[in-house]
Design a protein around this motif. Structure first.
Motif, PDB file in Angstrom:
ATOM      1  N   PRO A 197       0.949  -0.993   0.097  1.00 19.71           N
ATOM      2  CA  PRO A 197       0.410  -0.129   0.214  1.00 19.71           C
ATOM      3  C   PRO A 197       1.109   1.332   0.031  1.00 19.71           C
ATOM      4  CG  PRO A 197       0.048  -0.757   2.282  1.00 19.71           C
ATOM      5  CD  PRO A 197       0.455  -2.004   1.633  1.00 19.71           C
ATOM      6  N   TRP A 198       0.170   2.203  -0.372  1.00 22.57           N
ATOM      7  CA  TRP A 198       0.611   3.104  -0.864  1.00 22.57           C
ATOM      8  C   TRP A 198       0.981   4.016   1.247  1.00 22.57           C
ATOM      9  CZ3 TRP A 198       0.840   7.723  -5.076  1.00 22.57           C
ATOM     10  CH2 TRP A 198       1.560   8.722  -5.010  1.00 22.57           C
ATOM     11  N   VAL A 199       1.952   4.082   1.496  1.00 21.92           N
ATOM     12  CA  VAL A 199       1.857   4.969   3.204  1.00 21.92           C
ATOM     13  C   VAL A 199       0.780   6.466   3.200  1.00 21.92           C
ATOM     14  CG1 VAL A 199       3.253   5.363   4.724  1.00 21.92           C
ATOM     15  CG2 VAL A 199       3.497   3.084   3.824  1.00 21.92           C
ATOM     16  N   GLY A 200       0.589   5.718   4.058  1.00 20.12           N
ATOM     17  CA  GLY A 200      -0.694   6.888   4.247  1.00 20.12           C
ATOM     18  C   GLY A 200      -2.021   7.772   3.295  1.00 20.12           C
ATOM     19  N   ARG A 201      -2.000   6.739   2.223  1.00 23.07           N
ATOM     20  CA  ARG A 201      -2.625   6.740   1.288  1.00 23.07           C
ATOM     21  C   ARG A 201      -3.558   5.156   1.574  1.00 23.07           C
ATOM     22  NH1 ARG A 201      -1.217   9.807  -4.520  1.00 23.07           N
ATOM     23  NH2 ARG A 201      -0.635  12.341  -3.017  1.00 23.07           N
ATOM     24  N   GLU A 202      -3.664   4.683   2.245  1.00 28.30           N
ATOM     25  CA  GLU A 202      -4.218   3.158   2.604  1.00 28.30           C
ATOM     26  C   GLU A 202      -6.046   2.734   1.987  1.00 28.30           C
ATOM     27  OE1 GLU A 202      -0.469   3.535   5.253  1.00 28.30           O
ATOM     28  OE2 GLU A 202      -2.103   4.419   4.783  1.00 28.30           O
ATOM     29  N   TRP A 203      -6.509   2.132   2.055  1.00 34.68           N
ATOM     30  CA  TRP A 203      -7.587   1.886   1.479  1.00 34.68           C
ATOM     31  C   TRP A 203      -7.985   3.212   0.342  1.00 34.68           C
ATOM     32  CZ3 TRP A 203      -9.570  -2.446   2.725  1.00 34.68           C
ATOM     33  CH2 TRP A 203      -9.592  -3.304   3.693  1.00 34.68           C
ATOM     34  N   THR A 204      -6.652   3.634  -0.333  1.00 29.38           N
ATOM     35  CA  THR A 204      -7.489   3.975  -1.813  1.00 29.38           C
ATOM     36  C   THR A 204      -6.819   3.301  -2.627  1.00 29.38           C
ATOM     37  OG1 THR A 204      -5.095   5.296  -2.078  1.00 29.38           O
ATOM     38  CG2 THR A 204      -7.424   6.093  -0.540  1.00 29.38           C
ATOM     39  N   PRO A 205      -7.087   4.207  -4.244  1.00 24.13           N
ATOM     40  CA  PRO A 205      -6.851   2.944  -5.013  1.00 24.13           C
ATOM     41  C   PRO A 205      -5.245   2.809  -5.070  1.00 24.13           C
ATOM     42  CG  PRO A 205      -8.712   4.233  -6.080  1.00 24.13           C
ATOM     43  CD  PRO A 205      -8.123   4.625  -4.879  1.00 24.13           C
ATOM     44  N   ASP A 206      -4.646   3.474  -4.612  1.00 22.05           N
ATOM     45  CA  ASP A 206      -3.098   3.746  -5.321  1.00 22.05           C
ATOM     46  C   ASP A 206      -2.325   2.350  -4.021  1.00 22.05           C
ATOM     47  OD1 ASP A 206      -2.684   6.491  -6.337  1.00 22.05           O
ATOM     48  OD2 ASP A 206      -3.860   7.288  -4.368  1.00 22.05           O
ATOM     49  N   TYR A 207      -1.103   2.080  -4.731  1.00 27.45           N
ATOM     50  CA  TYR A 207      -0.690   1.399  -4.080  1.00 27.45           C
ATOM     51  C   TYR A 207       1.380   0.844  -5.236  1.00 27.45           C
ATOM     52  CZ  TYR A 207      -1.229  -1.421  -8.666  1.00 27.45           C
ATOM     53  OH  TYR A 207      -1.081  -2.061  -9.763  1.00 27.45           O
ATOM     54  N   VAL A 208       1.828   0.326  -4.689  1.00 27.22           N
ATOM     55  CA  VAL A 208       2.979   0.502  -4.925  1.00 27.22           C
ATOM     56  C   VAL A 208       3.788  -0.648  -5.104  1.00 27.22           C
ATOM     57  CG1 VAL A 208       3.427   3.140  -3.993  1.00 27.22           C
ATOM     58  CG2 VAL A 208       4.930   1.383  -2.818  1.00 27.22           C
ATOM     59  N   THR A 209       4.905  -1.150  -6.155  1.00 29.55           N
ATOM     60  CA  THR A 209       5.781  -2.017  -6.382  1.00 29.55           C
ATOM     61  C   THR A 209       7.126  -1.575  -5.929  1.00 29.55           C
ATOM     62  OG1 THR A 209       4.816  -3.291  -8.034  1.00 29.55           O
ATOM     63  CG2 THR A 209       6.317  -3.485  -7.530  1.00 29.55           C
ATOM     64  N   CYS A 210       7.266  -2.665  -4.562  1.00 26.24           N
ATOM     65  CA  CYS A 210       8.424  -2.089  -3.836  1.00 26.24           C
ATOM     66  C   CYS A 210      10.077  -3.442  -4.619  1.00 26.24           C
ATOM     67  CB  CYS A 210       8.482  -2.040  -2.234  1.00 26.24           C
ATOM     68  SG  CYS A 210       7.793  -1.064  -2.356  1.00 26.24           S
ATOM     69  N   GLU A 211      11.107  -3.423  -3.831  1.00 30.95           N
ATOM     70  CA  GLU A 211      12.181  -4.190  -4.517  1.00 30.95           C
ATOM     71  C   GLU A 211      13.164  -3.504  -4.199  1.00 30.95           C
ATOM     72  OE1 GLU A 211      15.215  -6.133  -8.123  1.00 30.95           O
ATOM     73  OE2 GLU A 211      13.544  -4.787  -8.821  1.00 30.95           O
ATOM     74  N   GLU A 212      13.797  -3.865  -2.944  1.00 31.38           N
ATOM     75  CA  GLU A 212      14.902  -3.529  -2.384  1.00 31.38           C
ATOM     76  C   GLU A 212      14.977  -2.444  -1.773  1.00 31.38           C
ATOM     77  OE1 GLU A 212      18.929  -4.130  -3.691  1.00 31.38           O
ATOM     78  OE2 GLU A 212      18.407  -6.450  -4.276  1.00 31.38           O
TER      79      GLU A 212
END
Length: 247
Positions: A197-212
């Motif tokens: 989840p996008w920290v600070g935008r939980e439960w919204t359409p926003d999300y991120v893909t993380c690597e290291e």
């Protein structure tokens, strides 16, 4: 002589196969330089068997005691006592003493692995070192002298290794009207690889893909039928349900 302006004298090697008379005269000496016999503001230096020249700024002359420029007419100006060395048939290339680096050269930043200094040309023909920053999430590779993917770069011990977009100066605010970086950009610091989840935008359409702990992709849940949000625990897009969000 603390008040005197001292300039670093840098040598530009000539592409000439002929050794000069100056180089022959000073072959047994560790000091291989001499002022111009007719112009005290100019000097010649023998470097690796080749002759180079440099000129002091206006109002200054070359000191005979050390390789520096001193104010003309001062108590240290001994131009009249110049030892004359006659040079003939010697190829001389003028040296711009204001140039402090070679254009295109790059040096790493000792404090930040994403920063480096690059030698750039100035409008007046001189050069200077300018601080530069790699684009996110690249880091500066000392071996190649280029900004490369963070997986291909080994930072030195003690260097700051930026991971979040907001760790890069390019994304920092430069005006009071600027929206803070942590609101404009997501972070993966402390998050596992994959979808988060996008920290600070939980439960919204926003999300991120993380690597290291780097943000590889920021995206939104999309649906042509029902609105969707990103579930912070299931880490997937789900149909918007106010009961799940509130309760």
């Amino acid at each position: 002589m603390e008040s005197f302006l001292v300039f670093a004298l840098v040598a530009l090697i000539l592409v000439s196969a002929v050794q000069s008379e100056l180089c022959e005269i000073t072959a047994g000496s560790s000091i291989k330089w001499s002022r111009h016999p007719d112009d005290c503001s100019t000097a010649y230096m023998c470097l690796l068997g080749k002759v180079v020249s440099y000129t002091c700024p206006e109002g200054y002359v070359v000191s005979s005691d050390d390789v520096s420029c001193i104010p003309a007419g001062s108590q240290f100006d001994d131009c009249t006592e110049l030892e004359r060395i006659i040079l003939h048939d010697v190829e001389i290339t003028p040296l711009n003493i204001a140039s402090s680096c070679k254009e295109g050269n790059k040096l790493q930043d000792e404090a930040n692995c994403a920063m480096y200094s690059e030698c750039v040309a100035l409008p007046d023909g001189n050069t200077t070192m300018v601080s530069q920053e790699c684009k996110y999430p690249f880091l500066f590779n000392v071996k190649s002298g280029k900004c490369e993917h963070f997986k291909d770069v080994k930072c030195d011990p003690g260097q700051i290794v930026p991971k979040s977009p907001c760790d890069y100066k390019a994304f920092q605010c430069s005006s009071a009207q600027c929206i803070p970086c942590n609101i404009r950009f997501p972070t993966c610091t402390g998050l596992p690889d994959g979808l988060n989840p996008w920290v600070g935008r939980e439960w919204t359409p926003d999300y991120v893909t993380c690597e290291e702990e780097r943000v590889i992709l920021q995206d939104q849940c999309k649906s042509e039928k029902e609105p969707q949000v990103f579930h912070p625990n299931e880490k997937t897009c789900v149909v918007y349900d106010v009961k799940k969000i509130v309760g």
